[in-house]
Design an enzyme around this catalytic site. Structure first.
Site, PDB file in Angstrom:
ATOM      1  N   HIS A 103       0.884  -1.166   0.000  1.00  0.00           N
ATOM      2  CA  HIS A 103       0.000   0.000   0.000  1.00  0.00           C
ATOM      3  C   HIS A 103       0.925   1.220   0.000  1.00  0.00           C
ATOM      4  O   HIS A 103       2.005   1.172   0.610  1.00  0.00           O
ATOM      5  CB  HIS A 103      -0.837   0.102   1.269  1.00  0.00           C
ATOM      6  CG  HIS A 103      -1.710  -1.077   1.578  1.00  0.00           C
ATOM      7  ND1 HIS A 103      -1.254  -2.188   2.222  1.00  0.00           N
ATOM      8  CD2 HIS A 103      -3.032  -1.273   1.355  1.00  0.00           C
ATOM      9  CE1 HIS A 103      -2.252  -3.046   2.391  1.00  0.00           C
ATOM     10  NE2 HIS A 103      -3.350  -2.517   1.868  1.00  0.00           N
ATOM     11  N   ASP A 106       2.340   1.977   3.334  1.00  0.00           N
ATOM     12  CA  ASP A 106       3.271   1.003   3.948  1.00  0.00           C
ATOM     13  C   ASP A 106       4.702   1.424   3.699  1.00  0.00           C
ATOM     14  O   ASP A 106       5.567   1.254   4.549  1.00  0.00           O
ATOM     15  CB  ASP A 106       3.177  -0.398   3.309  1.00  0.00           C
ATOM     16  CG  ASP A 106       1.812  -1.009   3.356  1.00  0.00           C
ATOM     17  OD1 ASP A 106       1.036  -0.643   4.240  1.00  0.00           O
ATOM     18  OD2 ASP A 106       1.526  -1.866   2.479  1.00  0.00           O
TER      19      ASP A 106
END
Ligand code: XLS
Ligand code: NI
Ligand code: NI
Length: 441
Positions: A103, A106
């Site tokens: 993501h 992240d």
């Protein structure tokens, strides 16, 4: 790029065969082994989930993180993120995974404005591009985190506030840009908070219309930047919201068809999401494959006794063999792969545990793949199923399948001289024993 120092005190994992007693070796997954003209690495397309492997802390609703990583330090969040990414790529190589997934949030820290978040992301994406080039590790898919920040508490594309919708659109636009920049082969949409907690405050029809509008905009934007990656919907029935619109593959297909989106999407099927929806993993794969919409797999497992997404590593070779049979029969995953959307248990705090976890998952999948190939090559189940439907291969059965029969023509047959249909055993127990014989001899 200068050679980064090692963060793991563990050498690259080697294949040592089923008899090996070395816990840090593969017993079934040999990346270089050629099977059916392709290497096992090419068949399996294993991927590491950045969020679990490198952002997982072991935190749960009852307590903070337990996992402390040696590389988590630095003078500012962007430099921490870079060192963390160095550690991640070292791990990808040592565990012999050709792909990773992330993501946006992240890999790079969220800033105090969207513009700052985008700048952080750009800095880390440049670092990722260099690491990909140096190691050969590729991006299986990218996605946007539209569920952690409080602004998304009532959804992203289904938020009642158009401002949040716009923010989510901007975030996905950027996530697609960086996925393209890094050569991502797919782009995933998991609607974490695209659902509702109570219908008392929800206009369900409007929310679904908004979600469809959002996905149409994503399709249009991908076209405009010439992003060729496959779009994937990842269904999940609940958690974090009580009801999520992409409940399971079947409701996902209905949603996509309703809004004219079916040409642009396939499914990323997660084992634990299938079971939360009251299905088996195998069921979800078959439903997607039946519509030629099988895209990729989020490889994990739930716990039989717990009703949430426990995201465990799957070592159940029987379950995986059934899944593999369906996947192979469907012709494989194409640009998809097996992404370990799975995390360590809270007390598994050693860096070494990351290796044990992924070795177990990779070995189980590789073994299941080989057993499934043997089962399909021998064709016993295929033949059984074909025979079971043989009455549709000719005569009036064939007419039914070809659209040449109707209630009148069939009534004539039923009233004719065939008599009562003769019951035939489904032979489930025989078939289960046959499966066991492939698994355990
Ligand atoms: C959560 C989902 C998530 C997606 C990516 O349950 O599995 O991790 O895979 O957003
Ligand atoms: Ni997932
Ligand atoms: Ni999940």
């Amino acid at each position: 790029m200068k050679k980064a120092r090692a963060h793991f005190n563990i050498p690259a994992i080697a294949y040592e065969g089923p008899k090996s007693a070395n816990a840090l070796a593969f017993r079934h997954y040999n990346p270089e082994e050629i099977v059916g003209g392709k290497t096992m690495a090419e068949h399996m397309r294993f991927s590491i989930a950045y969020w679990h492997a490198f952002r997982g802390t072991g935190a749960d609703p009852f307590g903070p993180g337990t996992i402390v990583r040696s590389w988590e330090s630095g003078k500012d969040p962007v430099s921490v993120a870079k060192v963390r990414m160095d550690a991640a790529f070292e791990f990808f190589q040592k565990i012999r995974a050709p792909f990773y997934c992330f993501h946006d949030r992240d890999i790079a820290p969220e800033g105090s404005t969207l513009a700052e978040s985008n700048r952080n992301l750009d800095a880390i994406v440049a670092h990722a591009a260099a690491l990909q080039k140096a190691t050969g590790v590729k991006l299986l898919w990218g996605t946007a985190n539209l569920f952690s920040n409080p602004r998304f508490m009532c959804g992203a594309a289904t938020n009642p506030d158009a401002h949040v919708f716009a923010y989510a659109a901007a975030q996905v636009k950027k996530a697609m840009d960086v996925t393209k920049q890094l050569g991502g082969e797919n782009y995933v949409f998991w609607g974490g908070r695209e659902g509702y907690e109570t219908l008392l405050n929800t206009n369900l029809k409007r929310e679904q219309d908004h979600l469809a509008a959002f996905l149409h905009m994503a399709v249009d934007y991908a076209r405009s930047i010439n992003f060729k990656g496959q779009f994937l919907i990842e269904p999940k029935p609940k958690e974090p919201t009580k009801h999520q619109y992409d409940f399971d593959v079947a409701s996902g297909i209905a949603f996509l068809r309703t809004y004219g989106l079916e040409k642009y999407f396939k499914f990323n099927i997660e084992t634990n999401h299938a079971t939360l929806a009251g299905h088996t993993f195998n069921h979800e794969i078959e439903v997607a494959a039946s519509q030629n919409m099988l895209g990729s797999i989020d490889a994990n497992a739930g716990d039989l006794l717990l009703g949430w997404d426990t995201d465990q590593f799957n070592t159940d070779v029987r379950e995986l063999t059934l899944a593999m049979i369906s996947i192979l029969r469907a012709g494989g995953l194409g640009t998809g792969g097996f992404n370990f959307d799975a995390k360590l248990r809270r007390p598994s705090i050693d860096a070494e545990d990351l290796f044990h976890a992924h070795i177990g998952g990779m070995d189980a999948y590789a073994l299941a793949f080989k057993i499934a190939r043997q089962i399909l090559a021998e064709g016993k189940f295929e033949k059984f199923v074909a025979d079971r439907y043989a009455s549709f291969d000719s005569g009036f059965g064939r007419d039914i399948e070809m659209g040449r029969a109707n209630f009148r023509s069939l009534e004539k047959i039923a009233l004719g001289n065939l008599g009562e249909p003769k019951p035939k055993s489904g032979k489930q127990e025989y078939l289960e024993n046959l499966l066991t014989s492939y698994l355990h001899g």
